[in-house]
Design a protein around this motif. Structure first.
Motif, short mmCIF file in Angstrom:
data_model
loop_
_atom_site.label_atom_id
_atom_site.label_comp_id
_atom_site.label_asym_id
_atom_site.label_seq_id
_atom_site.Cartn_x
_atom_site.Cartn_y
_atom_site.Cartn_z
N GLU A 191 -1.26 -4.75 2.23
CA GLU A 191 -2.80 -4.56 2.89
C GLU A 191 -3.48 -5.69 3.36
O GLU A 191 -2.70 -6.82 1.90
CB GLU A 191 -3.51 -3.99 1.85
N LYS B 36 -3.96 -3.58 7.72
CA LYS B 36 -2.53 -2.60 7.65
C LYS B 36 -1.81 -3.28 8.79
O LYS B 36 -1.75 -3.05 9.91
CB LYS B 36 -2.95 -1.11 7.16
N LYS C 99 2.82 -1.86 8.76
CA LYS C 99 4.04 -2.24 8.11
C LYS C 99 4.82 -2.90 8.50
O LYS C 99 4.93 -3.27 10.24
CB LYS C 99 3.97 -0.51 9.15
N VAL D 84 4.25 -0.33 3.77
CA VAL D 84 2.88 -1.15 4.25
C VAL D 84 2.13 -1.51 3.54
O VAL D 84 2.21 -1.68 2.20
CB VAL D 84 2.00 0.16 4.68
N ALA E 290 1.06 -1.23 0.13
CA ALA E 290 -0.50 -0.15 -0.61
C ALA E 290 0.89 0.94 0.03
O ALA E 290 0.53 1.89 -0.22
CB ALA E 290 -0.79 0.28 1.02
#
Length: 90
Positions: free
Chosen positions: A63, A68, A70, A61, A53
């Motif tokens: 999805e 989500k 990181k 990041v 993303a």
């Protein structure tokens, strides 16, 4: 000279069969990490599937179905991501 030659030969063999392949692999992984772009489907080394993303210098990041996440770029598995994106053959 005859005593030193086997030791030198051992180091040469170790370099050719252990160090060079590892350096090539690290270079390929670095190229893979630098080629990532938003929207790519990836698999992490821990087995998490997702789509990129956002990209930053050292982090991404992704999805997933859960939301989500990181994580570091180095957490992406080059081999598993390549299998995921490869066209299926029957």
């Amino acid at each position: 000279m005859q005593q030193i030659l086997p030791i030198i030969l051992i180091f040469v063999v170790m370099f050719v069969f252990m160090i060079l392949p590892q350096q090539r692999r690290m270079k390929k992984e670095k190229e893979f990490e630098n080629a990532l772009k938003v929207g790519d489907k990836i698999v992490t080394k821990s087995g998490i599937h997702g789509k990129i993303a956002e990209l930053a210098e050292t982090t991404i990041v992704i999805e997933t179905m859960a939301g989500k996440l990181k994580m570091e770029r180095s957490a992406i598995s080059m081999e598993m991501s390549a299998k995921l994106n490869a066209p299926e053959t029957k």
